[in-house]
Write an enzyme that holds these catalytic residues in place. Structure first.
Site, PDB file in Angstrom:
ATOM      1  N   HIS A   1       0.860  -1.191   0.000  1.00 53.45           N
ATOM      2  CA  HIS A   1       0.000   0.000   0.000  1.00 53.45           C
ATOM      3  C   HIS A   1       0.892   1.235   0.000  1.00 53.45           C
ATOM      4  CE1 HIS A   1      -2.946   2.951   1.355  1.00 53.45           C
ATOM      5  NE2 HIS A   1      -3.895   2.044   1.259  1.00 53.45           N
TER       6      HIS A   1
ATOM      7  N   HIS B   1      -1.625   2.361  11.489  1.00 47.70           N
ATOM      8  CA  HIS B   1      -0.327   2.990  11.694  1.00 47.70           C
ATOM      9  C   HIS B   1      -0.358   4.040  12.788  1.00 47.70           C
ATOM     10  CE1 HIS B   1      -2.171   6.007   9.068  1.00 47.70           C
ATOM     11  NE2 HIS B   1      -1.140   6.815   9.207  1.00 47.70           N
TER      12      HIS B   1
ATOM     13  N   GLU C   1      -2.915  14.076  11.708  1.00 49.75           N
ATOM     14  CA  GLU C   1      -3.797  13.984  10.545  1.00 49.75           C
ATOM     15  C   GLU C   1      -5.216  14.442  10.883  1.00 49.75           C
ATOM     16  OE1 GLU C   1      -3.655   9.939   9.260  1.00 49.75           O
ATOM     17  OE2 GLU C   1      -1.493   9.959   8.886  1.00 49.75           O
TER      18      GLU C   1
ATOM     19  N   TYR D   1     -15.924   7.045   2.848  1.00 49.84           N
ATOM     20  CA  TYR D   1     -14.472   6.874   2.891  1.00 49.84           C
ATOM     21  C   TYR D   1     -14.121   5.400   2.966  1.00 49.84           C
ATOM     22  CZ  TYR D   1      -9.661   7.178   4.499  1.00 49.84           C
ATOM     23  OH  TYR D   1      -8.303   7.020   4.630  1.00 49.84           O
TER      24      TYR D   1
ATOM     25  N   HIS E   1      -6.436  12.513  14.205  1.00 45.22           N
ATOM     26  CA  HIS E   1      -5.556  11.497  14.767  1.00 45.22           C
ATOM     27  C   HIS E   1      -4.224  12.178  15.014  1.00 45.22           C
ATOM     28  CE1 HIS E   1      -8.264   8.674  12.256  1.00 45.22           C
ATOM     29  NE2 HIS E   1      -8.749   8.799  13.482  1.00 45.22           N
TER      30      HIS E   1
ATOM     31  N   HIS F   1      -4.216   4.527  14.610  1.00 50.51           N
ATOM     32  CA  HIS F   1      -5.500   4.584  13.913  1.00 50.51           C
ATOM     33  C   HIS F   1      -5.436   3.684  12.685  1.00 50.51           C
ATOM     34  CE1 HIS F   1      -2.932   7.827  12.382  1.00 50.51           C
ATOM     35  NE2 HIS F   1      -3.559   7.713  11.218  1.00 50.51           N
TER      36      HIS F   1
END
Length: 455
Positions: free
Chosen positions: A304, A347, A353, A362, A377, A383
């Site tokens: 990813h 992560h 963020e 989302y 976050h 999160h």
């Protein structure tokens, strides 16, 4: 790069023309011959206009980072009465986060439901509501993140932000923004940047509107470096639209300039519109950008990509590769990675963020994260996807390419600075106190006997 103009499709605003390019040097005039030839500040300007420079950087900033424009106006902006504090005070605006009087620190994951449109008459400025931020405009360092919800246009006054740049992300309802440089019509799915010092007024052609605002004190947004990507991709300079000169034809006997200065609001009266610029020339101007024109890159084999691959604009810090604030977009795109958990991974991040959803659903949250809502976050707070998204993804598998819907558009403000949260945001009825429950149901899939998860 060369400039060209494009016309809005909306019949109500057919006269809006834009110039194309990012940080270009533009020249535009509402009357032919209004721009002086061969110099910036002649003894007598064409049409008897006043020459006035607005500088977005120090005079001695390096050429590639030096921003200024010359405005040729009917009356100069200095022609106003003294500034006085604006009353009543705006109790929900914060700019200086060095004090803890109106802010708090928390590492807890936070999420807010969409802010409701107010019932009483409220314009853009009155509808601003600070969520979080770091630093201070007095130090010329940091940022603030606000929400806005409004139901009426700004009337007979303009706002100027001396503290920093506004980046506005409408989520519901278009904004017609009048500036000294011209007019911009900004729709949900687009962003607009109103740089430090510009005087502007916000009208609501569709009625109620709400959205998100990032305010940066350090410098100006720029396009991120592309590195190994090469010369093309992400946000293209040609897709940024800058207004053309426009002259307000309305005669005003009283007009108010509201100045945001050191986090406080001041106002001064004058007897003319600030939108009296007949021509302008320079590289310091407001601009808008359609997020749907973003050209995304992604993994095509396995694993990813980090969300930084979706950076639209950035305000870099003094540390290479580290941002005071990034604008990151999560647009429609194909997901093709093999043997890979495709939604955002779990992560913890040294960056903080703040996420918003313009429309759709989302990919990382199956429920609860609604258009107009937002989440925070903070630095090193863990999160990731919620329980439903995780379980659905691993049970479905991912060998078939899938596409993030054209009906979904999310974004993120990401910063290396740790934000404090306003006390009223923590006390807000829109705060989702059950947010943490989305992860509580994550169960262990561990099987020690063979090192593989059972089907």
């Amino acid at each position: 790069m060369a400039s060209f103009t494009s016309r809005e499709d909306d019949e109500e605003f057919q006269d809006l023309l834009y110039q194309s390019g990012f940080s270009n040097h533009f020249s535009t005039e509402a009357l032919p011959g209004a721009l002086p030839v061969g110099q910036n500040n002649p003894l007598v300007c064409p049409y008897g206009l006043y020459a006035e420079q607005i500088s977005g950087t120090a005079f001695t900033a390096p050429r590639n980072a030096n921003f200024r424009s010359w405005l040729y106006r009917i009356k100069p902006s200095v022609t106003h009465e003294p500034f006085t504090p604006r009353f009543p005070k705006h109790e929900f605006l914060v700019a200086d986060f060095t004090s803890s009087e109106r802010t708090a620190v928390t590492p807890t994951q936070l999420r807010w439901m969409p802010k409701k449109i107010p019932e009483s008459p409220t314009d853009f400025l009155e509808g601003l509501f600070t969520i979080c931020g770091a630093g201070s405009p007095f130090l010329r360092h940091g940022y603030a993140i606000h929400l806005y919800a409004a139901n009426q246009s700004m009337k007979n006054y303009a706002l100027a932000n001396a503290d920093g740049n506004f980046l506005i992300v409408p989520q519901e309802g278009r904004l017609l923004i009048k500036t000294e440089f011209g007019k911009l019509l900004v729709s949900p799915g687009e962003i607009v940047v109103l740089q430090q010092g510009f005087r502007f007024s916000v009208s609501l052609p569709d009625g109620p509107s709400r959205g998100y605002v990032a305010e940066v004190y350090d410098g100006h947004f720029r396009l991120p470096e592309l590195g190994p990507i090469g010369a093309n991709g992400l946000a293209a300079p040609r897709d940024f639209m800058v207004p053309t000169a426009w002259l307000d034809g309305v005669q005003h006997t009283e007009f108010v300039i509201v100045q945001k200065f050191g986090g406080e609001l001041f106002e001064a009266k004058q007897n003319f519109s600030p939108f009296n610029v007949v021509a302008w020339d320079g590289n310091y101007a407001p601009y808008k950008y359609d997020l749907k024109k973003f050209c995304p890159f992604n993994t095509v084999l396995f694993d990813h990509a980090d969300p930084s691959i979706n950076t639209v604009l950035t305000v870099p810090s003094e540390k290479p590769g580290v941002a005071i604030l990034d604008l990151v977009v999560f647009p429609p795109r194909w997901l093709t990675a093999e043997h890979t958990f495709r939604p955002p991974y779990f992560h913890r991040n040294c960056m903080s963020e703040f996420m918003g959803l313009i429309y759709g659903s989302y990919e990382g949250k199956a429920e609860g994260f609604l258009p107009g809502g937002c989440s925070l976050h903070n630095c090193m707070t863990p999160h990731g996807v919620d329980t439903t998204t995780y379980e659905t993804t691993i049970s479905r598998g991912c060998e078939t390419p899938t596409k993030i819907s054209e009906e979904t558009l999310a974004f993120m403000f990401e910063s290396s600075l740790i934000p404090k949260v306003t006390r009223w945001a923590l006390d807000s009825p829109h705060l989702d106190k059950d947010y943490y429950k989305g992860w509580i149901g994550l169960r262990s899939h561990f099987h020690a006997e063979n090192g593989h998860t059972k089907a």
